[in-house]
Design a protein around this motif. Structure first.
Motif, PDB file in Angstrom:
ATOM      1  N   MET A  54       0.819  -1.211   0.000  1.00  0.00           N
ATOM      2  CA  MET A  54       0.000   0.000   0.000  1.00  0.00           C
ATOM      3  C   MET A  54       0.854   1.262   0.000  1.00  0.00           C
ATOM      4  O   MET A  54       0.521   2.249  -0.655  1.00  0.00           O
ATOM      5  N   ILE A  55       1.966   1.251   0.730  1.00  0.00           N
ATOM      6  CA  ILE A  55       2.854   2.418   0.761  1.00  0.00           C
ATOM      7  C   ILE A  55       3.497   2.627  -0.607  1.00  0.00           C
ATOM      8  O   ILE A  55       3.552   3.746  -1.119  1.00  0.00           O
ATOM      9  N   ILE A  56       3.982   1.558  -1.220  1.00  0.00           N
ATOM     10  CA  ILE A  56       4.599   1.683  -2.549  1.00  0.00           C
ATOM     11  C   ILE A  56       3.569   2.131  -3.574  1.00  0.00           C
ATOM     12  O   ILE A  56       3.832   3.032  -4.397  1.00  0.00           O
ATOM     13  N   LEU A  57       2.377   1.545  -3.561  1.00  0.00           N
ATOM     14  CA  LEU A  57       1.333   1.926  -4.503  1.00  0.00           C
ATOM     15  C   LEU A  57       0.911   3.378  -4.300  1.00  0.00           C
ATOM     16  O   LEU A  57       0.710   4.116  -5.273  1.00  0.00           O
ATOM     17  N   SER A  58       0.784   3.811  -3.056  1.00  0.00           N
ATOM     18  CA  SER A  58       0.411   5.200  -2.776  1.00  0.00           C
ATOM     19  C   SER A  58       1.488   6.170  -3.222  1.00  0.00           C
ATOM     20  O   SER A  58       1.186   7.254  -3.745  1.00  0.00           O
ATOM     21  N   ALA A  59       2.748   5.814  -3.033  1.00  0.00           N
ATOM     22  CA  ALA A  59       3.837   6.694  -3.458  1.00  0.00           C
ATOM     23  C   ALA A  59       3.883   6.825  -4.975  1.00  0.00           C
ATOM     24  O   ALA A  59       4.077   7.927  -5.512  1.00  0.00           O
ATOM     25  N   ILE A  60       3.692   5.727  -5.687  1.00  0.00           N
ATOM     26  CA  ILE A  60       3.672   5.802  -7.154  1.00  0.00           C
ATOM     27  C   ILE A  60       2.478   6.607  -7.627  1.00  0.00           C
ATOM     28  O   ILE A  60       2.569   7.389  -8.573  1.00  0.00           O
ATOM     29  N   TRP A  61       1.344   6.462  -6.974  1.00  0.00           N
ATOM     30  CA  TRP A  61       0.142   7.178  -7.359  1.00  0.00           C
ATOM     31  C   TRP A  61       0.294   8.670  -7.102  1.00  0.00           C
ATOM     32  O   TRP A  61      -0.112   9.499  -7.900  1.00  0.00           O
ATOM     33  N   ALA A  62       0.893   9.040  -5.974  1.00  0.00           N
ATOM     34  CA  ALA A  62       1.005  10.446  -5.608  1.00  0.00           C
ATOM     35  C   ALA A  62       2.164  11.150  -6.307  1.00  0.00           C
ATOM     36  O   ALA A  62       2.024  12.283  -6.761  1.00  0.00           O
ATOM     37  N   PRO A  74      -4.828  11.006  -8.401  1.00  0.00           N
ATOM     38  CA  PRO A  74      -6.159  10.612  -8.827  1.00  0.00           C
ATOM     39  C   PRO A  74      -6.820  11.580  -9.790  1.00  0.00           C
ATOM     40  O   PRO A  74      -7.874  11.300 -10.304  1.00  0.00           O
ATOM     41  N   LYS A  75      -6.230  12.741 -10.028  1.00  0.00           N
ATOM     42  CA  LYS A  75      -6.962  13.742 -10.793  1.00  0.00           C
ATOM     43  C   LYS A  75      -6.723  13.682 -12.292  1.00  0.00           C
ATOM     44  O   LYS A  75      -7.511  14.195 -13.056  1.00  0.00           O
ATOM     45  N   GLY A  76      -5.616  13.122 -12.762  1.00  0.00           N
ATOM     46  CA  GLY A  76      -5.352  13.063 -14.193  1.00  0.00           C
ATOM     47  C   GLY A  76      -5.091  14.442 -14.758  1.00  0.00           C
ATOM     48  O   GLY A  76      -4.624  15.354 -14.074  1.00  0.00           O
TER      49      GLY A  76
END
Length: 116
Positions: A54-62, A74-76
């Motif tokens: 979850m931490i790795i996925l959140s960091a890549i997402w943010a 999340p905004k594109g």
């Protein structure tokens, strides 16, 4: 009461699908780990793996992965206004539908029209 809580068949099926998938996927991993390491150590290993993922996925997402734009999360891409033309008689060779605007039932407001 059903309208307030929004308990439709689709919502109930969606919640059940998510709950069953979490139980199936996380539970099967926990079951295999507990057979090898014991209950407590399996819980610690499974929780560490989940929180690390979850931490790795959140960091890549943010923050973005290497080679991707940063801070898109999340905004594109943001929406932007693109002006075609200005004035009262607008013509567009690439968008001919602009010339037909406004069509019926639109009409110019008259003196007797009131705002309601």
């Amino acid at each position: 009461m059903m309208e307030i809580v929004a308990l439709t068949r689709t919502n109930i099926e969606g919640v059940l699908a998510v709950v069953m998938s979490v139980v199936l996927f996380c539970g099967s991993v926990y079951l295999l780990l507990s057979a090898i390491f014991g209950l407590r150590m399996a819980y610690l290993i499974a929780a560490t793996g989940l929180f690390g993922f979850m931490i790795i996925l959140s960091a890549i997402w943010a923050f973005g992965a290497p080679g991707t734009p940063k801070y898109l999360g999340p905004k594109g891409k943001l929406a932007a206004w693109v002006a075609l033309a200005e004035g009262t008689n607008i013509r567009s060779p690439s968008l001919p539908v602009v010339e037909k605007y406004p069509q019926a039932p639109w009409r110019a407001p008259g003196k007797g029209d009131a705002l309601t």
